[in-house]
Scaffold this active site. Structure first.
Site, mmCIF file in Angstrom:
data_model
loop_
_atom_site.group_PDB
_atom_site.id
_atom_site.type_symbol
_atom_site.label_atom_id
_atom_site.label_comp_id
_atom_site.label_asym_id
_atom_site.label_seq_id
_atom_site.Cartn_x
_atom_site.Cartn_y
_atom_site.Cartn_z
ATOM 1 N N GLY A 35 0.878 -1.157 0.000
ATOM 2 C CA GLY A 35 0.000 0.000 0.000
ATOM 3 C C GLY A 35 0.908 1.196 0.000
ATOM 4 N N THR A 36 1.587 1.405 1.019
ATOM 5 C CA THR A 36 2.791 2.236 1.089
ATOM 6 C C THR A 36 2.665 3.728 1.148
ATOM 7 O OG1 THR A 36 3.888 0.591 -0.264
ATOM 8 C CG2 THR A 36 5.025 2.645 -0.005
ATOM 9 N N THR A 37 3.719 4.278 1.769
ATOM 10 C CA THR A 37 4.002 5.703 1.629
ATOM 11 C C THR A 37 5.476 5.775 1.268
ATOM 12 O OG1 THR A 37 2.492 6.145 3.442
ATOM 13 C CG2 THR A 37 3.961 7.922 2.791
#
Lengths: 245, 231
Positions: free
Chosen positions: B10-12
């Protein structure tokens, strides 16, 4: 058979005529609730998150509420449907009190009522999109049960909804025993909640633990759990395997 | 739980230039549907000694793209006789992403330092566009950071200011994006070399409606009086 909340499942749409209003998919959702029986009654835990899809939108949602004198209800799934259920129960308890006959609805009766409500809604293809945990004590008898959005219901010494089914119940099966002390019960629930915090994307680090005994209901103030990230393997996991995780 | 759901980060992910180099930052959560498959992933991957890449989207796609680019860059470095430039690395990433756009689902940020241009950040989102920017954000958590960076980013920051900004930003995204979480990893690249840093989840600042962590409710109950329980 799907026993848990399906936050991403397809709408059950076999009837094609125009509907007034029906829940097709949930919007603001709560994640797992866990409940265990202990020496003096029931202990229940739930975090305070209200997710909006993958956004952690609301972080102070109370997902456990006392019902009458003898019961405690915890809910996961669509929050608006939970709020509607609380209204139904409020009316139920009100009418029960109006009899003014010294009798009061116990947890078994409330659970039975909820089961009927959930199942009948399911039959009309308009479910209340929740998984409920109902715990209580009346006349020394401890009671802990669960109802799902499709009306599946049962009682047990320990129950969980949502991700808790997969992550918490195995821990409870191993470590729960009869006559847990309050301290041991709290530690057991916290162990489960910590695993959920690590492994459930919709978990939020702010939770409450509620207890219900013959004396009544107490819901703790919100608090957060410490998490552990100090494994040496976490420091440089891809050393020697550049490009991997 | 859909165990056949693809592993996505998903991440940032964030890349920021500063006066002398770049700072790359990322969270560490990799999920399979709603299950967190890896809570301590390393999403900042090395391409060469001086160029690194932040990966988001499909874990498999981003890994294979960076593996191919690392392979090409290795050969390129041998032929060229000196370290590859950040621009070349970024354009190789673009070529792979663009020419396989129908099959890939990965957003990437390439950052590094070379002697010609200094510190540079290139964003390569879905589709294979390449954009050179003073700073870049990516991944699902980035949606929560556009307003933040509009306000907080400044030209000519120091190394420490840039790193603090990155850590603060990833931390804010983690607070609101269910698909981001875990620890924050940063990689600082400049003329002196590469520094990796690690910020565990419990060391991050607390934001709105977040509370300081406790060992147990039992400690909360025993430490304060009167009883903090409410009906």
């Amino acid at each position: 058979m799907n026993l848990m909340d399906s936050t991403h499942s397809n709408p059950m749409s076999l009837c094609s005529q125009a509907d007034s209003q029906r829940t097709l998919y949930p919007y603001v959702t709560g994640t797992s609730v866990i409940g265990v029986k202990y020496k003096d009654g029931i202990l229940m835990a739930a975090d305070m998150g209200g997710s909006y899809g993958s956004t952690l939108r609301y972080k102070s949602v109370e997902r456990m509420k006392p019902i009458g004198k003898h019961s405690l209800l915890g809910a996961s799934g669509e929050i608006s449907d939970f709020q509607e259920i609380l209204r139904y129960l409020d009316e139920l308890i009100l009418y029960d009190n109006m009899w003014d006959d010294g009798n009061s609805l116990g947890p078994k009766e409330v659970h039975s009522y909820l089961t009927r409500v959930m199942y009948n809604r399911r039959n009309k293809f308009n479910p209340l999109w929740n998984s409920l945990v109902l715990g209580g004590v009346k006349n020394g008898q401890k009671y802990l049960g669960t109802v799902s959005m499709i009306g599946v219901h049962f009682e047990d010494n320990h129950v969980a909804t949502g991700f808790g089914n997969h992550l918490a119940r195995p821990i409870l099966r191993d470590e729960w025993h009869e006559d847990l002390s309050f301290e041991d019960g709290v530690k057991l629930l916290e162990k489960c909640m910590r695993v959920l915090l690590y492994r459930d994307r919709s978990a939020v680090n702010k939770l409450q633990i509620a207890k219900i005994t013959e004396e009544g209901v107490t819901i703790s103030q919100p608090y957060s759990l410490k998490t552990f990230w100090g494994f040496s393997a976490f420091q440089n996991p891809t050393v020697g395997a550049e490009g991997s995780w | 739980m859909d165990l056949n759901a693809p592993h996505t980060m998903g991440t940032t992910i964030i890349g920021v230039t500063y006066n002398g180099g770049v700072v790359l930052g990322a969270d560490s959560r990799t999920s399979t549907g709603m299950y967190v498959a890896n809570r301590a992933s390393d999403k900042i991957t090395q391409l060469t000694d001086n160029v690194y890449i932040c990966r988001s989207g499909s874990a498999a796609d981003s890994q294979i793209v960076s593996d191919y680019v690392r392979y090409f860059l290795h050969q390129h470095t041998i032929q060229l006789g000196q370290p590859a430039t950040v621009k070349v690395a970024a354009n190789l990433v673009r070529l792979v992403s663009y020419n396989n756009k129908n099959m890939l689902e990965t957003g990437l940020i390439v950052g590094g330092w070379d002697k010609y241009e200094g510190g540079k950040i290139y964003a390569i989102p879905l589709g294979g566009t390449i954009i050179e920017q003073p700073f870049a954000v990516g991944g699902s958590g980035s949606t929560y950071l556009y307003g933040f960076f509009d306000q907080a980013w400044k030209e000519g920051m120091t190394k420490d200011e840039a790193e603090q900004l990155v850590v603060k930003a990833v931390s804010l995204a983690i607070a609101r994006d269910g698909a981001s979480g875990g620890v924050i990893r940063t990689v600082i690249i400049n003329s002196e070399g590469v520094t990796r840093n690690f910020y565990p989840g419990d060391s991050l600042p607390l934001w709105h409606e977040e509370l300081p962590p406790q060992n147990s409710l039992l400690e909360v109950l025993h430490s304060s009086s009167p009883e903090p329980m409410n009906m």
